[in-house]
Motif scaffolding. Sequence first.
Motif, PDB file in Angstrom:
ATOM      1  N   ARG A 271      48.325  36.940  86.011  1.00 49.41           N
ATOM      2  CA  ARG A 271      48.118  38.228  86.668  1.00 49.41           C
ATOM      3  C   ARG A 271      46.791  38.860  86.237  1.00 49.41           C
ATOM      4  NH1 ARG A 271      51.000  37.259  90.734  1.00 49.41           N
ATOM      5  NH2 ARG A 271      53.177  37.977  90.799  1.00 49.41           N
TER       6      ARG A 271
ATOM      7  N   PRO B 243      51.778  41.748  91.488  1.00 46.12           N
ATOM      8  CA  PRO B 243      50.407  41.305  91.769  1.00 46.12           C
ATOM      9  C   PRO B 243      49.482  42.481  92.027  1.00 46.12           C
ATOM     10  CG  PRO B 243      51.822  40.945  93.676  1.00 46.12           C
ATOM     11  CD  PRO B 243      52.727  41.369  92.552  1.00 46.12           C
TER      12      PRO B 243
ATOM     13  N   TYR C 234      55.629  41.026  86.608  1.00 45.55           N
ATOM     14  CA  TYR C 234      54.268  41.559  86.613  1.00 45.55           C
ATOM     15  C   TYR C 234      53.788  41.599  88.061  1.00 45.55           C
ATOM     16  CZ  TYR C 234      54.836  40.108  81.788  1.00 45.55           C
ATOM     17  OH  TYR C 234      55.330  39.920  80.527  1.00 45.55           O
TER      18      TYR C 234
END
Length: 205
Positions: free
Chosen positions: A74, A107, A105
């Motif tokens: 990420r 994007p 997480y």
Amino acid sequence: MLQAGLGRNRILLAIMCIAAIALPAGCTQPSATGAQQPSQDGRSNQYVATLLAQGEAAASTSPPNLAELAQIVRALEQAGARPQSESEDPVETWRALAQEQLGAYPPFRGRLLGPTYQRLSLKAGAAFELEQLFLAGQNAVVSTTTVEDGVTSSLTIRSSNGDIICESQGEKLTSCEWVPLFTARYRIEIRHDGPSDAALFLTIN
């Protein structure tokens, strides 16, 4: 949970080492001809190189540190990093390994293109050369980061007529930054003088 926390701490330390105006103890500053503090482009390039080296280390553990890999993937997306060759992209392998963990997480969207990267494997005493086109008046940055700590490498940038534009040597990280007067091809030379084979990442911005 402890393993994921350690991964976050290592990533945070990498950001602090690269972004700090005065490098604290524990951060390695490469030696370079006419060395100056890196620009924003330079810091971004070194940040991506460091993330790539950490990703390789996280993927190489047994078992792989998937939580850390997800964070690194990420972070590379946010930095706009992209491979020089789609057919040789270790990040896609990391993405597949950490597919489940990536859901934690979200994007990032809307980031401009950042540095390109390439993984290199050099035998002891070996060198790698690459020609790259850089545009006149635009900041040019080339960095390398070794996967293993304590590995010394050197980076040299030469003009089309062979003149040395920049030299950098150090453990873990090397980096060169300049502004071309004319649009031209420059030769990137990387040398590994250690006693054993080494893996490293080359980033170009």
